[in-house]
Design an enzyme around this catalytic site. Structure first.
Site, PDB file in Angstrom:
ATOM      1  N   CYS A  42      22.024  -9.707 -17.306  1.00  0.00           N
ATOM      2  CA  CYS A  42      23.170 -10.272 -18.012  1.00  0.00           C
ATOM      3  C   CYS A  42      22.923 -10.187 -19.514  1.00  0.00           C
ATOM      4  O   CYS A  42      21.789 -10.262 -19.979  1.00  0.00           O
ATOM      5  CB  CYS A  42      23.394 -11.721 -17.605  1.00  0.00           C
ATOM      6  SG  CYS A  42      24.876 -12.451 -18.363  1.00  0.00           S
ATOM      7  N   ASP A  44      23.534 -12.349 -21.599  1.00  0.00           N
ATOM      8  CA  ASP A  44      23.182 -13.691 -22.079  1.00  0.00           C
ATOM      9  C   ASP A  44      21.894 -13.657 -22.906  1.00  0.00           C
ATOM     10  O   ASP A  44      20.869 -13.147 -22.453  1.00  0.00           O
ATOM     11  CB  ASP A  44      23.024 -14.619 -20.861  1.00  0.00           C
ATOM     12  CG  ASP A  44      22.955 -16.079 -21.269  1.00  0.00           C
ATOM     13  OD1 ASP A  44      22.093 -16.434 -22.106  1.00  0.00           O
ATOM     14  OD2 ASP A  44      23.762 -16.871 -20.748  1.00  0.00           O
ATOM     15  N   ARG A  46      19.796 -15.746 -23.542  1.00  0.00           N
ATOM     16  CA  ARG A  46      18.660 -16.529 -23.044  1.00  0.00           C
ATOM     17  C   ARG A  46      17.879 -15.826 -21.945  1.00  0.00           C
ATOM     18  O   ARG A  46      16.936 -16.382 -21.387  1.00  0.00           O
ATOM     19  CB  ARG A  46      19.165 -17.883 -22.532  1.00  0.00           C
ATOM     20  CG  ARG A  46      19.856 -18.714 -23.596  1.00  0.00           C
ATOM     21  CD  ARG A  46      20.667 -19.836 -22.991  1.00  0.00           C
ATOM     22  NE  ARG A  46      21.775 -19.334 -22.170  1.00  0.00           N
ATOM     23  CZ  ARG A  46      22.611 -20.105 -21.486  1.00  0.00           C
ATOM     24  NH1 ARG A  46      22.474 -21.406 -21.514  1.00  0.00           N
ATOM     25  NH2 ARG A  46      23.592 -19.575 -20.779  1.00  0.00           N
ATOM     26  N   HIS A  98      21.479 -14.853 -13.384  1.00  0.00           N
ATOM     27  CA  HIS A  98      20.873 -16.135 -13.759  1.00  0.00           C
ATOM     28  C   HIS A  98      21.818 -17.277 -13.412  1.00  0.00           C
ATOM     29  O   HIS A  98      23.037 -17.158 -13.556  1.00  0.00           O
ATOM     30  CB  HIS A  98      20.504 -16.162 -15.246  1.00  0.00           C
ATOM     31  CG  HIS A  98      21.690 -16.075 -16.163  1.00  0.00           C
ATOM     32  ND1 HIS A  98      22.199 -17.159 -16.827  1.00  0.00           N
ATOM     33  CD2 HIS A  98      22.484 -15.033 -16.506  1.00  0.00           C
ATOM     34  CE1 HIS A  98      23.233 -16.790 -17.543  1.00  0.00           C
ATOM     35  NE2 HIS A  98      23.438 -15.500 -17.364  1.00  0.00           N
ATOM     36  N   CYS A 101      25.385 -18.820 -15.213  1.00  0.00           N
ATOM     37  CA  CYS A 101      25.972 -17.652 -15.889  1.00  0.00           C
ATOM     38  C   CYS A 101      27.436 -17.911 -16.285  1.00  0.00           C
ATOM     39  O   CYS A 101      28.278 -18.231 -15.441  1.00  0.00           O
ATOM     40  CB  CYS A 101      25.892 -16.431 -14.968  1.00  0.00           C
ATOM     41  SG  CYS A 101      26.523 -14.920 -15.730  1.00  0.00           S
TER      42      CYS A 101
HETATM   43 CO    CO Z   1      25.218 -14.550 -17.633  1.00  0.00          CO
END
Ligand code: CO
Length: 211
Positions: A42, A44, A46, A98, A101
């Protein structure tokens, strides 16, 4: 100082530190790229592939998008897979989602995110529809979202197995292994949830017989 200037300063410091640790570091990296893994994760911020797996530059070939999707018509990911499988000869493909998400959560509500995001999130809604009975049985909304994160990873691994690129490498080179993992933001731990070995059979409509 602008915030982006901090990045450039930190980059200088990082490069100097690496060079000090090992004067051949960049010279070695420049001349070899033989990663064993392709990571589809992803976007993302993090969930950075190298940091959470304790790996260094040169070890993982990375593709990231919103909610780690493997979309049949995505030329970007298609090129990444083709290059990773046929040129880099990678041995493992990891689809890593994750919990928590945002893409998954967005796909679970009925809000109009405007055209491009709607199109992208539609792929996740399709996963929801495929597994509606299982998902609707979970009453806690966070737990239901977590289950969709897992089911989505599973479907994306299956999407990889549906491609002729993967099936051809399975048939002729007995690789790559496909892995579905989910990362937990709360504790930093990755949970493996699904795996496919080379040659695993899938719904026969997707299997090419003349590769
Ligand atoms: Co995500």
């Amino acid at each position: 100082m602008f915030s982006y200037e901090k990045l450039l300063l930190q980059n200088k410091a990082w490069a100097a530190e690496k060079e000090a640790e090992d004067p051949t570091y960049f010279n070695k990296l420049e001349h070899i790229q033989t990663p064993e893994f392709l990571w589809i994760g992803c976007s993302d911020s993090r969930v950075p592939a190298n940091e959470i797996t304790g790996t260094n530059p040169g070890e993982i070939f990375v593709h990231r998008n919103v909610a780690n999707l493997v979309v049949n018509t995505d030329v970007n990911l298609g090129s990444v897979i083709d290059y990773a499988v046929n040129h880099l000869k990678i041995r493992h493909i990891i689809v890593c989602g994750h919990y928590g998400c945002g893409g998954i959560k967005a796909a679970m509500n009925n809000h109009d995110y405007r055209t491009v995001l709607n199109k992208w999130l539609r792929n996740i809604k399709d996963v929801y529809r495929l597994h509606r009975d299982q998902l609707d049985a979970v009453t806690n909304p966070d737990e239901r979202a977590d289950l969709l994160v897992e089911l989505n990873v599973r479907e994306q691994v299956l999407n990889l197995a549906k491609t002729s690129t993967i099936q051809k490498a399975w048939k002729h080179e007995n690789r790559p292994y496909l892995h579905g993992w989910v990362y937990r933001l709360k504790n930093g731990v990755i949970k493996p949830i699904f795996e496919m070995s080379p040659g695993t059979h899938i719904d026969p409509i997707y299997e090419y017989d003349d590769l």
